[in-house]
Design an enzyme around this catalytic site. Structure first.
Site, short mmCIF file in Angstrom:
data_model
loop_
_atom_site.label_atom_id
_atom_site.label_comp_id
_atom_site.label_asym_id
_atom_site.label_seq_id
_atom_site.Cartn_x
_atom_site.Cartn_y
_atom_site.Cartn_z
N PHE A 4 0.86 -1.19 0.00
CA PHE A 4 0.00 0.00 0.00
C PHE A 4 0.90 1.23 0.00
O PHE A 4 1.65 1.46 0.94
CB PHE A 4 -0.92 0.03 1.23
CG PHE A 4 -1.88 1.19 1.18
CD1 PHE A 4 -3.14 1.04 0.63
CD2 PHE A 4 -1.50 2.45 1.63
CE1 PHE A 4 -4.02 2.13 0.53
CE2 PHE A 4 -2.36 3.54 1.53
CZ PHE A 4 -3.61 3.37 0.99
N ASP A 10 9.19 3.22 1.72
CA ASP A 10 7.99 3.95 2.11
C ASP A 10 7.76 3.71 3.61
O ASP A 10 7.29 2.65 4.02
CB ASP A 10 6.81 3.45 1.28
CG ASP A 10 5.49 4.12 1.67
OD1 ASP A 10 5.43 4.79 2.72
OD2 ASP A 10 4.50 3.96 0.92
N LYS A 66 1.80 10.69 8.35
CA LYS A 66 1.18 10.17 9.58
C LYS A 66 1.84 10.72 10.85
O LYS A 66 1.69 11.90 11.16
CB LYS A 66 1.22 8.64 9.55
CG LYS A 66 0.25 8.05 8.49
CD LYS A 66 0.18 6.55 8.64
CE LYS A 66 -0.70 5.89 7.60
NZ LYS A 66 -2.06 5.69 8.06
N THR A 115 1.48 24.36 -4.68
CA THR A 115 1.24 25.63 -4.00
C THR A 115 1.79 25.63 -2.58
O THR A 115 2.55 26.51 -2.19
CB THR A 115 -0.27 25.94 -3.95
OG1 THR A 115 -0.74 26.08 -5.29
CG2 THR A 115 -0.54 27.25 -3.21
#
Lengths: 484, 484
Positions: free
Chosen positions: B201, B310, B341, B365
């Site tokens: 994931f 990751d 997280k 941005t």
């Protein structure tokens, strides 16, 4: 109070009505060339951690007020770029400081929830009070997200899910679909496409980037999808002087849209949705008429494609209406309207039909940030209390008139002034001239943005008043006079 | 103070050392079944705006403290899921409240900057003090982003840019590349791929989603990329009892990785990078050995692919080290390590070579949110001051031992207990049994998460102590005894 500072303003035109907000400065004030020595030292430090090639200067946000951005060298500039159009009511607005210092709000900042599974008690109430109170017509549902790209990515996903549910007649997915989707293969991961426009900007994550076509530097070296790209009308300005020519150009583009939809369906990559900005911003402030958008919406309807209006840059009041697409007078509302920037949170509104049929299809850990909703509620209160949309309309008219005057006075330098509300732009004769004007303006205390190839874009906050318009025009006029 | 509440705790084992933090509750306390009537009413209200199928209940975050989450019906639960593993030091930690109420910090919350062009004065200092103070070895550079998906999307983009720059010998892109990238075509948008693992994931935006393979519901109906997917080792637990079998399984998977790299290069879709989680979380808490990861890193090096770890879910101290991949003892560091997280901001570290050659290639941005960096600095202070990594190691050991005991006692219900630090999991005999245990536990005041097909995952905050472990085990034991 320490916030109130008054200075004589060398740039202010005598005829401008001077309105001094209680918390704002009166005028720019420059101490050094920009970036000054402190900014340069910080650039060196940050350069050891990141690519700093895009950084203009470092800011003293504590000292910035309203329309004025103060840098670390003590330079105070009239800011008509407002953090890439993302500051709604100016710097350090007292109403926003109150949100921060209200003890009832502390918990929303300190405990960021996973909104999709464990929302806070006041989440529905705050959504009604903030985002739903300004929902575009036809939209009763809203999904928050952390940023503009995530908003558009999830909007695209919603359109794909909606389209496939239609195709399979709302039946459960087949075993083959469930199996193939796990390994990225069709039919589970179908060959669907999103139609976008040349010059568009919809973000930089890989789904969004496949619909972004404003500058090569954004896209180079990143794998993409074979999705259809239609021409966006190249109009002549002022729009009211070229009605017939522009209508022809728009008709040409719409015809191309229909051709592409048919062609991509034949290719086996049907168009699930069309995405478009009401005014192409990053791509060079390109406008189109309400008639163009209404017809485009009808084409989407006719071919069974969802219609997604990307208001990330145009939303939030800067065109004089809360949503730029409200200027069109659509009878048949859009299917999705995405936002971010001035709304302080990303997200998108959608029609009922676009809601995913199952949980966890549109999902992530945070799904926005409720502390941003608190600020947004207060921003909306200020917009209403201070009639800021009227203010924008008034200031925008003055700004556009001023730009018309400048291009008449300096036709060899400026052309194509255009705008809606304060969402205005003007072209320079070349990118080098544009860049030179912007640097000179910055050193005189006017901070502007660029877009497209040789365009200056104006993106002031909603508290930008006629008084500030005159400051801006006087600085520009000084520079152009010298440029001659 | 109003924060200190002491209650007798019916669940606490007599042998557990009872440590009451100054600000925390003592035990769960249940008033209604969950979701209670107030949550149900709010679900109805929010259901008019959003799909609420994933919502467990509504929370009273003001009243939540430390490891205890309080819901709107006054139920207080021991929370070992912590907002999908995103609350680092518990609810309403006094140190974080201080950040909020420090007047020097107000401006960082009220004026969110466009970090890529106009960073605040203290931005480099805060990065050094927070993210860079915990940088994995070999990583001197860090880029913040708003969320986990954006972090991985931009990490992938950095790998593609790096790979293509190598391929063209760091020369400028050709006119053909610049032209074709604007219309999503090769060579400007090249056919490069990212190799990922079955069960992985990495997020839900379209680039990330092409590397996510944990559950069909995440991927169904969303177009994807034809990228290679390798098997992730299916190990037997406890790892130390199946060393030989597991080593064989890992060797099989590594062989497949090399085969896929060769195959995709031949297909004309070379692998620019390999992305992997140190422990597959959403996919079912699947572990692999340090040896597996070291060999995988070597394969990436051998074939010229970037190596991206990751750590969105594993990072932040929950495994007993700040980064889970520090357990491997890599000599040749990873190229990219992404996080979100518990770090409160998204982002990724990278080696110097992975920095894009030009500005605006990795850009958006906001590029993160400096107010989150302020909280992170304080979280790191608390972790150091309170030796929380040692605490996690101690509690994690007690938790895993307890899970081993439970599965020995209830072998027909539980199996495959596994974990590192407090990042623990155990399997139920079926998804129905898993779901039933979780619901019963919730009603007894223990809130857990699920993952994979039939796994319970434990993701407590770093302030989870042995005392809480015993509470958790006692509640689970009560339920399992009844289940018999």
């Amino acid at each position: 109070a320490s916030c109130i500072r008054l200075f004589t303003d060398q740039y202010v035109s005598k005829t401008a009505t001077k309105t001094v907000s209680e918390f704002e400065y009166d005028a720019p004030s420059m101490k050094t060339a920009v970036p000054g020595p402190k900014s340069q030292e910080l650039l060196r430090q940050l350069g050891e951690i990141q690519n700093v090639g895009a950084i203009h200067f470092f800011c003293n946000y504590e000292e910035s007020r309203g329309n004025y951005l103060v840098d670390v060298d003590g330079n105070r500039m009239l800011d008509v770029y407002t953090q890439i159009s993302s500051i709604p009511i100016g710097y350090n607005h007292p109403a926003l400081i109150k949100v921060m210092t209200n003890p009832n709000n502390v918990s929303a900042f300190v405990n960021r929830p996973a909104l999709g599974i464990l929302p806070p008690e006041n989440f529905p109430e705050k959504l009604f009070e903030s985002l739903l109170s300004i929902a575009p017509s036809g939209m009763n549902r809203v999904q928050t997200m952390a940023c503009g790209s995530c908003s558009n990515e999830n909007a695209f996903k919603s359109m794909f899910i909606w389209y496939r549910n239609k195709e399979r007649g709302y039946a459960s997915p087949s075993e083959q679909e469930v199996g193939t989707c796990m390994i990225n293969q069709s039919p589970g991961c179908p060959d669907l496409s999103i139609l976008s426009f040349m010059g568009a900007f919809h973000g930089r994550t890989m789904g969004c980037l496949a619909t972004t076509h404003s500058k090569a530097i954004h896209k180079l070296d990143i794998p993409s999808f074979d999705w259809p790209i239609a021409p966006f009308p190249k109009l002549q300005y002022p729009l009211e002087e070229f009605v017939r020519e522009n209508a022809q150009e728009e008709a040409r583009c719409l015809e191309e849209v229909e051709d592409l939809i048919v062609k991509w369906r034949q290719k086996g990559k049907p168009v699930a949705g069309i995405v478009i900005e009401p005014i192409q911003a990053e791509g060079g402030d390109n406008h189109a008429s309400p008639d163009f958008f209404i017809k485009l919406r009808n084409i989407a309807r006719k071919h069974g494609c969802a219609f997604h209006v990307d208001e990330v840059q145009t939303g939030g009041g800067t065109t004089g209406k809360f949503w730029a697409h409200e200027h069109w007078g659509l009878d048949d509302p859009a299917d999705i309207v995405s936002f971010s920037k001035k709304l302080l949170t990303g997200g998108y509104y959608h029609r009922d039909e676009l809601q995913p049929d199952k949980p966890y299809r549109i999902f992530n850990t945070w799904m926005g940030d409720p502390s941003k909703n608190l600020f947004l509620s207060e921003v909306l209160n200020v917009i209403r209390r201070e009639n800021l949309l009227e203010e924008v309309t008034r200031s925008g008219k003055a700004l556009l008139q001023g730009l018309y005057s400048l291009q008449t006075q300096y036709p060899h330098i400026l052309s194509r002034a255009r705008g809606q509300g304060t969402f205005c732009a003007i072209d320079a004769c070349s990118d080098a001239t544009r860049d030179s004007i912007m640097l000179k303006a910055r050193n005189k205390g006017l901070f502007m943005g660029s877009c497209g190839e040789k365009t200056i874009r104006f993106r002031p906050a909603l508290v930008f008043k006629e008084y500030h318009v005159h400051q801006l025009l006087n600085i520009l006029n000084d520079i152009l006079a010298e440029h001659k």
